[in-house]
Design an enzyme around this catalytic site. Structure first.
Site, short mmCIF file in Angstrom:
data_model
loop_
_atom_site.label_atom_id
_atom_site.label_comp_id
_atom_site.label_asym_id
_atom_site.label_seq_id
_atom_site.Cartn_x
_atom_site.Cartn_y
_atom_site.Cartn_z
N GLU A 257 0.84 -13.26 12.26
CA GLU A 257 1.47 -12.12 12.93
C GLU A 257 1.43 -10.95 11.96
OE1 GLU A 257 2.61 -12.08 16.04
OE2 GLU A 257 2.08 -14.18 16.32
N GLY B 30 -0.10 5.49 -4.37
CA GLY B 30 -0.72 6.76 -4.72
C GLY B 30 -0.08 7.91 -3.95
N ARG B 31 0.09 7.70 -2.64
CA ARG B 31 0.68 8.75 -1.79
C ARG B 31 2.13 9.02 -2.17
NH1 ARG B 31 -1.31 5.97 3.50
NH2 ARG B 31 -1.96 4.45 1.92
N ARG C 50 -1.00 9.44 -9.86
CA ARG C 50 -0.94 8.21 -9.06
C ARG C 50 -0.27 7.05 -9.79
NH1 ARG C 50 -4.15 7.36 -4.80
NH2 ARG C 50 -4.40 5.22 -5.47
N ASP D 138 0.83 -1.21 0.00
CA ASP D 138 0.00 0.00 0.00
C ASP D 138 0.86 1.26 0.00
OD1 ASP D 138 -2.35 1.42 -0.02
OD2 ASP D 138 -2.76 1.19 2.13
N HIS E 10 2.36 3.50 -8.97
CA HIS E 10 2.17 2.08 -9.30
C HIS E 10 3.37 1.56 -10.09
CE1 HIS E 10 -1.74 2.30 -7.63
NE2 HIS E 10 -2.30 2.98 -8.62
N SER F 229 -8.04 -4.85 5.03
CA SER F 229 -8.61 -4.55 3.70
C SER F 229 -8.97 -5.80 2.89
CB SER F 229 -7.67 -3.65 2.91
OG SER F 229 -7.45 -2.43 3.59
N LEU G 72 10.82 -20.56 -4.65
CA LEU G 72 9.79 -19.70 -4.06
C LEU G 72 8.44 -19.85 -4.76
CD1 LEU G 72 8.97 -17.16 -2.28
CD2 LEU G 72 9.67 -15.78 -4.24
C1 IPE Z 1 -5.33 -2.84 -0.21
O1 IPE Z 1 -5.02 -1.51 -0.38
C2 IPE Z 1 -5.36 -3.56 -1.54
C3 IPE Z 1 -4.06 -3.80 -2.17
C4 IPE Z 1 -2.90 -3.53 -1.65
C5 IPE Z 1 -4.13 -4.43 -3.47
P1 IPE Z 1 -6.15 -0.39 -0.53
O2 IPE Z 1 -5.43 0.88 -0.70
O3 IPE Z 1 -7.10 -0.77 -1.60
O4 IPE Z 1 -6.88 -0.49 0.87
P2 IPE Z 1 -7.78 0.60 1.63
O5 IPE Z 1 -8.79 1.09 0.66
O6 IPE Z 1 -6.86 1.70 2.06
O7 IPE Z 1 -8.35 -0.12 2.79
C1 IPE Z 2 -1.49 0.22 -3.39
O1 IPE Z 2 -1.31 1.59 -3.40
C2 IPE Z 2 -1.74 -0.34 -4.76
C3 IPE Z 2 -3.09 -0.87 -4.96
C4 IPE Z 2 -4.04 -0.89 -4.08
C5 IPE Z 2 -3.36 -1.41 -6.27
P1 IPE Z 2 -2.53 2.62 -3.39
O2 IPE Z 2 -2.89 2.93 -4.80
O3 IPE Z 2 -3.64 2.10 -2.56
O4 IPE Z 2 -1.85 3.87 -2.71
P2 IPE Z 2 -2.52 4.89 -1.72
O5 IPE Z 2 -3.09 4.11 -0.59
O6 IPE Z 2 -3.57 5.64 -2.49
O7 IPE Z 2 -1.39 5.76 -1.30
MG MG Z 3 -4.12 2.34 -0.60
#
Ligand code: IPE
Ligand code: IPE
Ligand code: MG
Length: 232
Positions: free
Chosen positions: A199, A19-20, A29, A16, A33, A188, A127
């Site tokens: 854990e 985007g940030r 964004r 996760d 990725h 999530s 793996l």
């Molecule tokens: C969880 O991240 C899904 C993946 C890493 C693929 P999200 O960014 O979708 O989760 P929420 O919306 O913050 O809970």
């Molecule tokens: C995780 O990063 C990638 C996926 C969920 C596909 P995000 O896209 O959720 O990034 P944030 O949470 O918006 O920063």
């Molecule tokens: Mg996210």
């Protein structure tokens, strides 16, 4: 090298913060990725180095369809390109690639390349690299229940062992350790059934910045855990 006495057999990662990572740089964004793919590469390498048997990477959740169409399409494009380009390399490294989730709802071109890589690497013994794509823990249980009903099982035959048998990848052991990046502390909809006794390790590092050193930190933290599974 660190003194690691207990190595988790299965590590799940909620990748996760892409985007940030991009927003912090005033970039769209999708750049996050794109950079996230590099973190996937580093993590797979680290997993091989530290002898992890199973690595499950949460790549696209069943809820991620709520995102703008362009972002969803770009994510699928990235998966397709990278699987296409990295298939041979993964195979050379004895990595067995598998997929977890409702594959049948994905674009056909992506399904094709997923099937190709899965097939190419199916005899490998290193793996087990599992990409959770269009995966949701709740819907996985729903799909299991549907199969059980279709096959006509009776109430007295239903138990945990049976339900487990009808999850998507029943042969994969439950995750010992689940890592989530970006500072969020939630599951999530990842591996709901399988994470009953996992854990958890949370780090504020954004996924595109994740590397071997961060992976090692999680492994070191795992050394301190005392798993009790309900016992004393
Ligand atoms: C969880 O991240 C899904 C993946 C890493 C693929 P999200 O960014 O979708 O989760 P929420 O919306 O913050 O809970
Ligand atoms: C995780 O990063 C990638 C996926 C969920 C596909 P995000 O896209 O959720 O990034 P944030 O949470 O918006 O920063
Ligand atoms: Mg996210």
């Amino acid at each position: 090298m660190e003194n690691l006495k207990v190595i988790p057999i299965h590590i799940g990662v909620i990748m996760d913060g892409n985007g940030r990572w991009a927003e912090k740089r005033n970039l769209p964004r999708i750049f996050g990725h794109k950079e996230g793919i590099e973190a996937v590469r580093r993590t797979v390498k680290a997993a091989v180095k530290y002898n992890i048997k199973y690595l499950t990477l949460y790549s696209f959740s069943t809820e991620n369809w709520k995102r703008p169409k362009e972002e969803v399409e770009f994510l699928f494009y990235l998966m397709e390109e990278n699987l296409k380009n990295e298939g041979e390399e993964l195979n050379k490294n004895n990595i067995k690639v598998r997929f977890l989730g409702r594959k049948w709802e994905l674009p056909v071109n992506l399904i094709k390349i997923m099937d190709y890589v899965e097939n190419l690497t199916k005899e490998n013994t290193g793996l087990n690299l599992i990409f959770a794509i269009n995966y949701g823990g709740r819907v996985e249980i729903v799909d299991a229940v549907k199969k059980i009903i279709k096959l006509g099982y009776k109430e007295e035959e239903i138990d945990e062992t049976l339900i487990k048998k009808f999850l998507y990848l029943p042969d994969v052991p439950e995750p010992d350790l689940i890592i989530r990046t970006s500072g969020e502390k939630r599951i999530s909809n990842f591996l709901l059934w399988q994470s009953a006794y996992s854990e958890f390790y949370f780090t504020s590092v954004l996924w595109p910045d994740f590397d071997e050193n961060e992976f090692l930190k999680a492994l070191v933290d795992y050394q301190k855990r005392k798993r009790k599974f309900g016992g004393i």
